[in-house]
Each structure stands twice: as C-alpha cells, then as structure tokens.
Design a protein around this motif. Structure first.
Motif, PDB file in Angstrom:
ATOM      1  N   VAL A  34      -7.796  18.513  -2.736  1.00  0.00           N
ATOM      2  CA  VAL A  34      -7.298  17.745  -1.584  1.00  0.00           C
ATOM      3  C   VAL A  34      -6.000  17.052  -1.969  1.00  0.00           C
ATOM      4  O   VAL A  34      -5.954  16.275  -2.925  1.00  0.00           O
ATOM      5  CB  VAL A  34      -8.339  16.699  -1.124  1.00  0.00           C
ATOM      6  N   SER A  35      -4.935  17.327  -1.219  1.00  0.00           N
ATOM      7  CA  SER A  35      -3.646  16.711  -1.520  1.00  0.00           C
ATOM      8  C   SER A  35      -3.411  15.427  -0.734  1.00  0.00           C
ATOM      9  O   SER A  35      -2.648  14.554  -1.162  1.00  0.00           O
ATOM     10  CB  SER A  35      -2.507  17.695  -1.207  1.00  0.00           C
ATOM     11  N   LYS A  36      -4.090  15.285   0.404  1.00  0.00           N
ATOM     12  CA  LYS A  36      -3.865  14.124   1.271  1.00  0.00           C
ATOM     13  C   LYS A  36      -5.022  14.020   2.252  1.00  0.00           C
ATOM     14  O   LYS A  36      -5.623  15.031   2.624  1.00  0.00           O
ATOM     15  CB  LYS A  36      -2.531  14.286   2.026  1.00  0.00           C
ATOM     16  N   VAL A  37      -5.327  12.794   2.677  1.00  0.00           N
ATOM     17  CA  VAL A  37      -6.365  12.573   3.690  1.00  0.00           C
ATOM     18  C   VAL A  37      -5.737  11.853   4.881  1.00  0.00           C
ATOM     19  O   VAL A  37      -5.103  10.810   4.719  1.00  0.00           O
ATOM     20  CB  VAL A  37      -7.543  11.753   3.135  1.00  0.00           C
ATOM     21  N   VAL A  38      -5.914  12.426   6.067  1.00  0.00           N
ATOM     22  CA  VAL A  38      -5.396  11.834   7.301  1.00  0.00           C
ATOM     23  C   VAL A  38      -6.586  11.413   8.156  1.00  0.00           C
ATOM     24  O   VAL A  38      -7.477  12.226   8.434  1.00  0.00           O
ATOM     25  CB  VAL A  38      -4.509  12.831   8.075  1.00  0.00           C
ATOM     26  N   ARG A  39      -6.619  10.174   8.571  1.00  0.00           N
ATOM     27  CA  ARG A  39      -7.733   9.642   9.347  1.00  0.00           C
ATOM     28  C   ARG A  39      -7.390   9.659  10.831  1.00  0.00           C
ATOM     29  O   ARG A  39      -6.382   9.110  11.253  1.00  0.00           O
ATOM     30  CB  ARG A  39      -8.065   8.224   8.891  1.00  0.00           C
TER      31      ARG A  39
END
Length: 218
Positions: free
Chosen positions: A183-188
């Motif tokens: 996972v490179s980034k988490v967007v909520r």
C-alpha cells in the motif's frame, strides 16, 4: 505456525465473503439463550444498498457509451456517494465522466480521483485486487472493528476506504490499511457518525430461548 496459518486463512475467507456482499448468521449460546449474531451487517438501509448497485450499473453503462475503450474507470457507490478511480485520456474526459455520473439518478455526491494517464496493465490491476484482499483480511482480523462497515477499493497501490464509521473506527482502519504491504497511500472517503448515531443504527442481537437440554435415558 499452524495456528497462525489457520487464522490467516480464516481471515481471507471471511474477507472474500464480505467482498462478495455475503452475510451469515451464527448462533451464540449465552447464559442459556441463543443470540443470533450477524457476521456481516451493512450500515446502509436495504433500499440504499439497492440504490448503490443501480448507481454503479447505470454509471458504467453511460461511461461505456462516453469513453468506449479509451479509458478505464471504476465506479464505486456507498450510501449514494460515488468514488471515481482509474485512468482517462484527458482532463476534459475526467470532467465529462464526473458530470455524467452526477447526472445519474440518486447520486448524492462524487469524489473524482481519476488520473489523466494511459490505462493500467492487467498485472497492476491484479496486484490491486490482491492488495484489496489483504486489507479486507486485516480488517476482518481486527477484533475492535466491524469489517463489514468498510468498503475497500485499490487503484495503482492506493487504497480507498469507504463507509459510515465513527472517528475512532476511521482512524483504526486507516492505521491497519497503512500497515499492509504494497500500500503506497490510504485515501479516506468516509461518512462520519457519532458513537450515539452508531448505536442507533446497530441492530440489537436477536435473543431466543435455547432448546431444552436432552434428558439422558436410564
């Protein structure tokens, strides 16, 4: 080691059930009563779930007419909020896609995260699917979360989390997703609930009398 493998396998199987939108009931005996517990409880109403499915289908049909094979667009609707991910050829196409989806019946709002770039490869999409499965399995394995409250989408190693959740749940799920390899980034993309609102929409367990114990024969 065997116990760890079994636990991981159970988590992956449970995540697969959630991904397919399945739910299951398991009876739990507590103090002489049978308590029906739902393994997968959606916090949307049944009507909203049907609306979300309709939004995704109608949007996909209209975007197929608009783009044809010129782009790769994923439409994910949760509680009538639509997330757009994928790739389109130009900034103009990006805007057109958003306007088309906004015009679909029952759509409340649109989060447009489309990238202007060539479509991703089959290998990248397969990897995204694998990451999604790992994130879902990790949510299932978390004892302090209801995994069925979350919808997980992955695009180019970026994980998007959707759902109707409390701030505590949002933070916890974000931490879990960030800890998954790849996972490179988490967007909520959450709709926030207060703890009181969550209690109001969470169904109480159904309690039934336990069947009488069998009497041993002499």
């Amino acid at each position: 080691m065997k116990q760890t493998l079994n636990r991981t396998l159970c988590s992956l199987l449970a995540a697969a059930a959630l991904a397919a939108g399945l739910s299951a009931c398991a009876p739990l005996v507590v103090g002489g009563a049978v308590v029906g517990t739902m393994m997968a409880v959606d916090r949307r109403t049944t009507g909203t779930q049907v609306e979300d499915e309709g939004i995704e289908l109608r949007s996909a049909n209209r975007l197929s007419e608009l783009l044809g094979d010129r782009g790769h667009v994923n439409v994910t609707s949760f509680n009538r909020q639509v997330l757009l991910t994928g790739e389109v050829p130009s900034a103009q196409d990006r805007q057109r896609v958003e306007q088309v989806v906004l015009g679909v019946e029952n759509v409340r709002s649109v989060v447009n995260d489309l990238a202007v770039m060539p479509p991703t490869s089959l290998g990248q999409r397969s990897n995204d699917t694998f990451i999604t499965g790992k994130v879902r399995a990790s949510l299932v394995d978390a004892k302090d979360l209801s995994a069925s409250a979350f919808k997980v989408v992955t695009e180019r190693n970026v994980v998007y989390l959707m759902g109707r959740v409390t701030p505590r749940e949002a933070q916890r799920a974000t931490e879990i997703a960030r800890g998954v390899s790849g996972v490179s980034k988490v967007v909520r993309v959450f709709e926030m609930l207060t703890e009181e609102e969550l209690r109001n929409i969470t169904p109480a367990p159904v309690v039934q009398d336990a069947p009488p114990a069998s009497t041993p024969r002499n």
